[in-house]
Scaffold this active site. Structure first.
Site, PDB file in Angstrom:
ATOM      1  CE  LYS A  36       9.479   1.661  -4.950  1.00 21.45           C
ATOM      2  NZ  LYS A  36       9.513   0.387  -5.615  1.00 21.45           N
TER       3      LYS A  36
ATOM      4  CE  LYS B  29       4.344  -4.138  -3.076  1.00 17.92           C
ATOM      5  NZ  LYS B  29       4.496  -4.656  -1.728  1.00 17.92           N
TER       6      LYS B  29
HETATM    7  P1  NAD Z   1      17.188  -3.070  -2.781  1.00 21.51           P
HETATM    8  O1  NAD Z   1      17.547  -1.665  -3.064  1.00 21.51           O
HETATM    9  O2  NAD Z   1      17.614  -3.691  -1.487  1.00 21.51           O
HETATM   10  O3  NAD Z   1      17.759  -4.027  -3.953  1.00 21.51           O
HETATM   11  C1  NAD Z   1      17.706  -3.726  -5.296  1.00 21.51           C
HETATM   12  C2  NAD Z   1      18.870  -4.412  -5.991  1.00 21.51           C
HETATM   13  O4  NAD Z   1      18.772  -4.157  -7.395  1.00 21.51           O
HETATM   14  C3  NAD Z   1      20.234  -3.882  -5.533  1.00 21.51           C
HETATM   15  O5  NAD Z   1      21.067  -4.962  -5.180  1.00 21.51           O
HETATM   16  C4  NAD Z   1      20.760  -3.140  -6.742  1.00 21.51           C
HETATM   17  O6  NAD Z   1      22.170  -3.174  -6.859  1.00 21.51           O
HETATM   18  C5  NAD Z   1      20.081  -3.900  -7.869  1.00 21.51           C
HETATM   19  N1  NAD Z   1      19.981  -3.166  -9.122  1.00 21.51           N
HETATM   20  C6  NAD Z   1      19.643  -1.858  -9.312  1.00 21.51           C
HETATM   21  N2  NAD Z   1      19.648  -1.569 -10.632  1.00 21.51           N
HETATM   22  C7  NAD Z   1      19.966  -2.727 -11.264  1.00 21.51           C
HETATM   23  C8  NAD Z   1      20.132  -3.060 -12.635  1.00 21.51           C
HETATM   24  N3  NAD Z   1      19.951  -2.173 -13.598  1.00 21.51           N
HETATM   25  N4  NAD Z   1      20.490  -4.326 -12.922  1.00 21.51           N
HETATM   26  C9  NAD Z   1      20.671  -5.241 -11.950  1.00 21.51           C
HETATM   27  N5  NAD Z   1      20.536  -4.976 -10.639  1.00 21.51           N
HETATM   28  C10 NAD Z   1      20.190  -3.732 -10.316  1.00 21.51           C
HETATM   29  O7  NAD Z   1      15.614  -3.167  -2.970  1.00 21.51           O
HETATM   30  P2  NAD Z   1      14.602  -4.287  -2.424  1.00 21.51           P
HETATM   31  O8  NAD Z   1      14.178  -3.932  -1.044  1.00 21.51           O
HETATM   32  O9  NAD Z   1      15.156  -5.640  -2.715  1.00 21.51           O
HETATM   33  O10 NAD Z   1      13.342  -3.980  -3.353  1.00 21.51           O
HETATM   34  C11 NAD Z   1      13.295  -4.344  -4.713  1.00 21.51           C
HETATM   35  C12 NAD Z   1      11.896  -4.109  -5.212  1.00 21.51           C
HETATM   36  O11 NAD Z   1      10.984  -4.876  -4.411  1.00 21.51           O
HETATM   37  C13 NAD Z   1      11.436  -2.642  -5.098  1.00 21.51           C
HETATM   38  O12 NAD Z   1      10.658  -2.319  -6.204  1.00 21.51           O
HETATM   39  C14 NAD Z   1      10.602  -2.654  -3.802  1.00 21.51           C
HETATM   40  O13 NAD Z   1       9.620  -1.639  -3.793  1.00 21.51           O
HETATM   41  C15 NAD Z   1       9.993  -4.041  -3.840  1.00 21.51           C
HETATM   42  N6  NAD Z   1       9.626  -4.586  -2.533  1.00 21.51           N
HETATM   43  C16 NAD Z   1      10.452  -4.462  -1.453  1.00 21.51           C
HETATM   44  C17 NAD Z   1      10.061  -4.987  -0.224  1.00 21.51           C
HETATM   45  C18 NAD Z   1      10.947  -4.857   1.008  1.00 21.51           C
HETATM   46  O14 NAD Z   1      10.453  -5.141   2.115  1.00 21.51           O
HETATM   47  N7  NAD Z   1      12.202  -4.471   0.879  1.00 21.51           N
HETATM   48  C19 NAD Z   1       8.851  -5.653  -0.106  1.00 21.51           C
HETATM   49  C20 NAD Z   1       8.040  -5.802  -1.228  1.00 21.51           C
HETATM   50  C21 NAD Z   1       8.438  -5.258  -2.444  1.00 21.51           C
END
Ligand code: NAD
Length: 321
Positions: free
Chosen positions: A262, A187
């Site tokens: 990040k 990734k």
């Molecule tokens: P986001 O910030 O929208 O969501 C993260 C969620 O995790 C939030 O709802 C937050 O409240 C929750 N959270 C944080 N700490 C927590 C804890 N200790 N316990 C439970 N919940 C907790 O982020 P996202 O866009 O959904 O991304 C999540 C992961 O996926 C990241 O690592 C990101 O790099 C990866 N990702 C994102 C995308 C994208 O397009 N957004 C694509 C591929 C991968």
């Protein structure tokens, strides 16, 4: 194979990606299945419980999710959050006896944290298993159930069929990358490359516009030539070329520039730890850091680098004359 084995599934982290992924489970799992969910924020829990009454059950901690689920997925922002979800002594998943549980972390995090959690599970809960399974395909892919999973295991892993079946409910491609943490390594390599392609595409488009080239024509040239790439084809950084790309909607939606920063930084750390030379890494990271700190770019799709480098977003006026 029957989906009936997935009667108790847990999902932790209901943000931009996780909320859609948990919904895919609620929609596709059989009626008798339960999806136990948790997030540190209450609104997404309340929303999903309201939307799928009886099917989705809200929990008050990762530990509570683990108490009621055999298969547990997590999708949180960074390594520190993954550590707390699994290893917090009072509220973490691993604070109960995890007999035979299958734990799958889909977050994009640093490899050291993922291996630390895996090691802890292996030492304290030997019958349980922990996998890194980061995803690609964005929030639209998560909503449509078409994301790709990069799995930190081999094709020969004893759980591979079960993993394919479960992850197949949320995504279209499941690629075993070899062994633990290599899903994450894959990734990070992918995002390093796509991040650099976005910067180079933005630069080329900006340069072309300044040289009086219509970016629609230039994008056709790229698509026909050796510069052809998915960023220009589907997420063109210049607004008004691909109509449903975030750039054409004020860079709303898509993959936030801070997340690219990040991931880019995590990729550079990985390169350093394995002794790989990166000719473009520092410039790329500086660009995403600066764009993340720019109020005109913060929180927008990462292809906003076109704006950051001063690309002409009003190019259409020039070519209408
Ligand atoms: P986001 O910030 O929208 O969501 C993260 C969620 O995790 C939030 O709802 C937050 O409240 C929750 N959270 C944080 N700490 C927590 C804890 N200790 N316990 C439970 N919940 C907790 O982020 P996202 O866009 O959904 O991304 C999540 C992961 O996926 C990241 O690592 C990101 O790099 C990866 N990702 C994102 C995308 C994208 O397009 N957004 C694509 C591929 C991968």
């Amino acid at each position: 194979m029957a989906l009936s084995r997935f009667t108790q599934v847990g999902f932790i982290g209901l943000g931009a990606m996780g909320k859609h992924m948990a919904e895919q489970l609620a929609i596709k799992l059989p009626d008798h299945a339960r999806v136990s969910i948790f997030d540190v924020a209450k609104p997404p829990i309340e929303e999903l419980v309201r939307k799928y009454p009886g099917k989705i059950v809200g929990c008050t901690s990762p530990r509570k999710v683990a108490e009621s689920a055999e298969f547990i997925l997590s999708m949180v922002p960074e390594g520190s959050h993954v550590k707390s979800v699994y290893l917090d002594e009072k509220t973490g998943v691993a604070s109960i006896d995890l007999e035979d549980r299958v734990l799958i972390d889909c977050s994009t995090i640093d490899i050291a944290t993922s291996l630390l959690v895996k090691q802890h599970i292996a030492e304290h809960h030997p019958s349980a298993s922990f996998y890194d399974a980061p995803v690609s395909g964005g929030t639209l892919g998560a909503e449509k159930g078409t994301i790709a999973f990069f799995l930190g295991c081999s094709e020969q892993d004893p759980m591979i069929e079960i993993l394919r079946e479960l992850l197949g409910l949320m995504g279209k491609q499941i690629i075993p990358c070899g062994k633990p943490s290599l899903g994450l390594a894959a990734k990070l390599c992918n995002n390093y490359l796509s991040g650099l392609i976005a910067i180079a595409s933005a630069e080329s488009l900006s340069m072309g516009i300044k040289a009086d080239l219509d970016p629609r024509v230039l994008s056709r040239v790229f698509a026909a030539g050796t510069a052809q790439n998915a960023i220009c084809d589907r997420f063109n950084p210049c607004p008004g070329i691909v109509h449903d790309a975030p750039s054409s909607k004020g860079y709303e939606g898509g993959f936030k520039v801070q997340l690219m920063k990040k991931d880019f930084s995590l990729a550079m750390n990985m390169a350093e730890s394995v002794g790989a030379t990166l000719a473009l890494g520092n410039r790329g990271l500086k660009t995403y850091e600066a764009a993340s700190n720019d109020p005109e770019c913060f929180d927008r799709d990462s292809r906003v680098v076109f704006r950051y480098i001063g690309g002409d977003e009003k190019w259409a006026e020039k070519f209408e004359k």
